[in-house]
Write a protein that holds these residues in place. Structure first.
Motif, short mmCIF file in Angstrom:
data_model
loop_
_atom_site.label_atom_id
_atom_site.label_comp_id
_atom_site.label_asym_id
_atom_site.label_seq_id
_atom_site.Cartn_x
_atom_site.Cartn_y
_atom_site.Cartn_z
N ALA A 423 4.85 3.83 -4.32
CA ALA A 423 4.03 2.74 -4.86
C ALA A 423 4.85 1.49 -5.08
O ALA A 423 4.41 0.37 -4.78
N SER A 424 6.06 1.64 -5.62
CA SER A 424 6.90 0.48 -5.90
C SER A 424 7.40 -0.16 -4.62
O SER A 424 7.42 -1.40 -4.49
N ALA A 425 7.80 0.67 -3.65
CA ALA A 425 8.30 0.12 -2.39
C ALA A 425 7.20 -0.62 -1.64
O ALA A 425 7.42 -1.73 -1.12
N GLN A 426 6.02 -0.01 -1.59
CA GLN A 426 4.91 -0.67 -0.88
C GLN A 426 4.53 -1.98 -1.54
O GLN A 426 4.34 -3.00 -0.88
N TRP A 427 4.43 -1.99 -2.86
CA TRP A 427 4.01 -3.20 -3.56
C TRP A 427 5.09 -4.28 -3.50
O TRP A 427 4.80 -5.47 -3.43
N ALA A 428 6.36 -3.88 -3.53
CA ALA A 428 7.46 -4.85 -3.43
C ALA A 428 7.43 -5.56 -2.08
O ALA A 428 7.82 -6.73 -1.97
N ILE A 429 6.96 -4.86 -1.04
CA ILE A 429 6.89 -5.45 0.29
C ILE A 429 5.63 -6.29 0.46
O ILE A 429 5.66 -7.40 0.99
N THR A 430 4.49 -5.76 0.00
CA THR A 430 3.21 -6.43 0.26
C THR A 430 2.83 -7.48 -0.77
O THR A 430 2.13 -8.44 -0.44
N ALA A 431 3.26 -7.32 -2.02
CA ALA A 431 2.85 -8.26 -3.07
C ALA A 431 3.27 -9.70 -2.77
O ALA A 431 2.47 -10.62 -2.96
N PRO A 432 4.51 -9.96 -2.31
CA PRO A 432 4.88 -11.35 -2.04
C PRO A 432 4.03 -12.01 -0.96
O PRO A 432 4.00 -13.24 -0.86
#
Length: 528
Positions: A423-432
């Motif tokens: 969850a953290s890896a995916q959001w760190a990539i997609t959130a920006p």
């Protein structure tokens, strides 16, 4: 001869090819840490190329806004020249230590670690499931799975095997119990009545992404609490329905001869001891006292933890310090439970528990180091702003706005989650990319984050890329030796589909029908 009831569902059809394709694509992806390293390298190269061609967009922020240039344009900044490389070297450590999710998750986990290692959370889950009325066992198992997410992996290693044992002891199919618990723990990952370690983790990443557009924007750990609180009951109900009406009837009557490990059929469920019950009682009393004291500081208009300027809860020390309260909420009851039951005989045992909790985060700390660099580079190059403006203009040009836009975003997140399970890896990539883009189309980061969490949770249970998928497979094989990856995926697929549809409907009604905030002080729409 007993045939697997699920095999015909996936054998020789498009679903089987789709699931195999997902597994194949997921295996092509590097480790999340390496993924961030390669993406950082790609960002640096892109910054040099796009800067050379003077790629720019009109700054959407109003005149006078913080960070807006006098000429009102946003240019891609080259990080491969002398100035850019110097900036990288100077800020490498600072990027890591100032990354918002790092400190908040560490503090929250200190408290959860005491509650977990004292045995309080495990005992609470056992008591909840074992003492549930027979007719409500399925509902309680799914609910307990959702609640177990406050303690990271505890649901996977304690609740899921416990649920299989409970179902078998009741004469029901043990894989139905395993599936119900797995659906709650992993499919309902983002729902909970309490704030846990995942909330500050995601909100910190959302805040960093939101500041690409609004430099002072704050996203608190409580940003999605209202929506996730209600989602707990929705997912519990849907999990109950799928287990009772779809999964267990398709599994049929369990044949003990199918077991790969006969010892699992002989395992006994240990009821709570008198000492454990006493410990839970006093831990619960301490929780209640803490909640009452906390309410005394924020409910009255003169509450000392309200916003000193406005007198409101929004923007208050209470919300800004919510991670501290998570720490106290778990650590004090956990220590009290440990002292009563004897699992913590002195204060150093609590310190050891916190130390063990920190040691479990070693991989997370490594991941955060590179994720922090990626987020920082993305901001420095202005690629986030340029992508957001271009993306928002494209969405408006094709008329993709409103509910359809958010539903599409949820499906994109659900698909990415099939191949990138963290969850953290995916959001760190997609959130920006997505947070600034959707902010420019008028949606608040808190609401965007809530939509992301739906997609991120619902496909956890059907992807072999989920870190605990192998563990669940091993548990299932012990009860049914011919269980394969496709079998487990097919068994969990009804949960995934119904959770996704039901959660999207709740999201639509919540946001677009009633216009409710997804959390305390959380905006639904963003206005520059």
């Amino acid at each position: 001869m007993q045939n697997n009831q699920y095999q015909p569902i996936i054998k020789g059809n498009k679903m089987q090819r789709f699931l195999k394709g997902v597994e194949w694509l997921g295996n092509l992806l590097p480790h999340p840490v390496m993924l961030f390293i390669w993406m950082c390298v790609l960002l640096l190269i892109l910054s040099a190329v796009l800067s050379y061609f003077n790629v720019s967009v009109i700054d959407p922020r109003p005149e006078g806004a913080k960070g807006r240039s006098a000429e009102g344009m946003i240019y891609v900044v080259n990080l491969l020249n002398g100035e850019g490389l110097a900036r990288i070297v100077d800020n490498l450590v600072k990027n890591f230590t100032s990354f918002v999710p790092l400190g908040t998750v560490l503090v929250a986990l200190l408290g959860v670690g005491i509650a977990e290692h004292s045995g309080m959370i495990s005992a609470g889950l056992r008591g909840l499931v074992i003492n549930a009325p027979r007719k409500l066992v399925t509902l309680v198992v799914v609910f307990a799975g959702i609640m177990s997410n406050t303690a990271a992996e505890l649901g996977y290693v304690v609740l899921i095997p416990l649920a299989a044992m409970v179902f078998h002891s009741l004469g029901r199919h043990p894989l139905a119990g395993l599936a119900a618990a797995f659906a709650g723990v992993s499919g309902g990952y983002s729902a909970n009545l309490l704030l846990g370690t995942v909330d500050p983790l995601l909100s910190g990443i959302s805040q960093e992404a939101a500041r690409i557009i609004s430099p002072d924007y704050v996203v608190g750990a409580e940003a999605n609490w209202y929506f996730m609180f209600v989602s707990t009951f929705l997912i519990s109900g849907l999990g109950y329905f799928v287990t009772e009406k779809i999964v267990e009837p398709n599994l049929g009557k369990y044949n003990p001869n199918d077991a790969d490990d006969s010892t699992v059929l002989e395992s006994k469920i240990e009821p709570l001891t008198a000492l454990e019950k006493k410990g839970l009682l006093w831990a619960g009393i301490s929780m209640l006292i803490f909640c009452l004291l906390l309410a005394w500081t924020i409910v009255p208009e003169s509450g000392i933890l309200r916003n000193p300027k406005t007198g409101e809860v929004a923007g208050s020390p209470f919300l800004h310090g919510i991670v501290v309260f998570i720490f106290v909420f778990f650590s004090v009851p956990g220590y009290i439970y440990g002292r009563i039951t004897g699992s913590m005989k002195e204060s150093k045992d609590a310190i050891n528990a916190m130390s063990k909790a920190m040691s479990s985060l070693s991989m997370y700390v490594v991941l955060v180091f590179f994720a922090a660099q990626f987020v920082a580079f993305f901001n420095w190059t202005n690629l986030g702003s340029v992508t957001a403006v271009k993306g928002a203009e494209f969405l408006q040009h094709i008329g993709l706005t409103g509910p359809l836009l958010l539903v599409g975003f949820i499906f994109v997140c659900a698909f990415i989650n099939l191949m990138l399970g963290s969850a953290s890896a995916q959001w760190a990539i997609t959130a920006p990319i997505f947070v600034p883009m959707l902010m420019l189309t008028g949606y608040a980061p808190e609401m965007i984050q809530a939509a992301y969490r739906i997609g991120d949770s619902t496909t956890n249970i059907i992807t072999p890329m989920m870190s605990y998928f192998g563990l669940i497979m091993a548990m299932a094989i012990r009860y049914k030796r011919d269980t394969g990856i496709g079998t487990l995926m097919a068994m969990m697929l009804p949960y995934s589909i119904i959770f996704l549809v039901g959660w999207i409907l709740l999201f639509y009604i919540w946001v677009f029908v009633f216009g409710l905030p997804v959390g305390p002080g959380s905006a639904t729409f963003y206005t520059p």
